[in-house]
Write an enzyme that holds these catalytic residues in place. Structure first.
Site: not given
Ligand code: SF4
Length: 222
Positions: A134, A152
């Site tokens: 991420k 997210d």
């Protein structure tokens, strides 16, 4: 939600491949200001900010980095102080021991292998200590070379509500999104969903009657 209701709703809005372009276009018009909320002035500051943002808010990170970045400029600066000093300087972002260790490890690798610069390729970024997929995706996108789609909590919730994925695992959600979101929008798309998720499609109280995606969303409630 009853299964038949979900099926009906999906039928009403049509296939995701046909909805994705209007979804992207409407979100672009609605959230023209959508961008990363972290503040940084260089690639190194970007990387450090994103690493600090794990498990805390962007506002909190910006508060800490406003003084941190006055003291630390180059990768060498993070290694020139004892680890405890860096821990104190980033304390307010939480998980400060892990984060300080990861930042110092990453800075050491930048110096040893990348001439002190932040690499652009995802496979290089994920090799840096403490840099997960991420973080790497966020950094690559901000450096102008998105190679994936950041997932997210907002991106996950909205992708599911909009019927763009049936998955729950971020890596699988990302794969589903990569199949339908135009490549040119991979960097911006997460910001659009994050902005929409904060302003309209709020976790506990989605504002469906005010949503520009109302007729494109199988989860719409009016
Ligand atoms: S219609 Fe409702 S559930 Fe669907 S994206 Fe908009 S706010 Fe979220």
């Amino acid at each position: 939600m009853a299964r038949s209701f979900v099926r009906e709703a999906r039928k009403r809005v049509g296939p995701k491949r046909e909805r994705i372009l209007p979804i992207v276009e409407r979100l672009k018009a609605e959230h023209a200001d959508a961008r990363i909320a972290l503040r940084f002035r260089s690639d190194v500051e970007l990387l450090v900010s994103v690493m600090l943002s794990a498990q805390t808010t962007d506002v909190n990170v910006n508060r800490v980095t406003s003084t941190l970045f006055e003291k630390y400029h180059r990768p060498e600066d993070y290694l020139a102080v004892p680890q405890e000093e860096l821990e104190r300087d980033i304390y307010a972002t939480g998980f400060f021991r892990q984060k300080a260790k990861a930042i110092r490890g990453t800075m050491a690798m930048l110096i040893a292998e990348y001439d002190g610069r932040v690499p652009r390729r995802l496979e290089e970024l994920v090799r840096l200590p403490g840099v997960a997929r991420k973080t790497a995706n966020v950094v690559a996108a901000e450096l102008g070379e998105p190679q994936g789609i950041v997932v997210d909590t907002h991106v996950r919730r909205l992708s599911q509500r909009l019927g763009l994925t049936r998955q729950d695992d971020p890596v699988k959600i990302e794969r589903d999104l990569q199949r339908i979101v135009p490549r040119a929008d991979w960097g911006l798309f997460p910001h659009l969903l994050i902005w929409h998720g904060r302003r309209v499609c709020i976790a506990r109280a989605p504002q469906c009657p005010d949503c520009v995606l109302l007729d494109l969303c199988p989860s719409a409630r009016v």
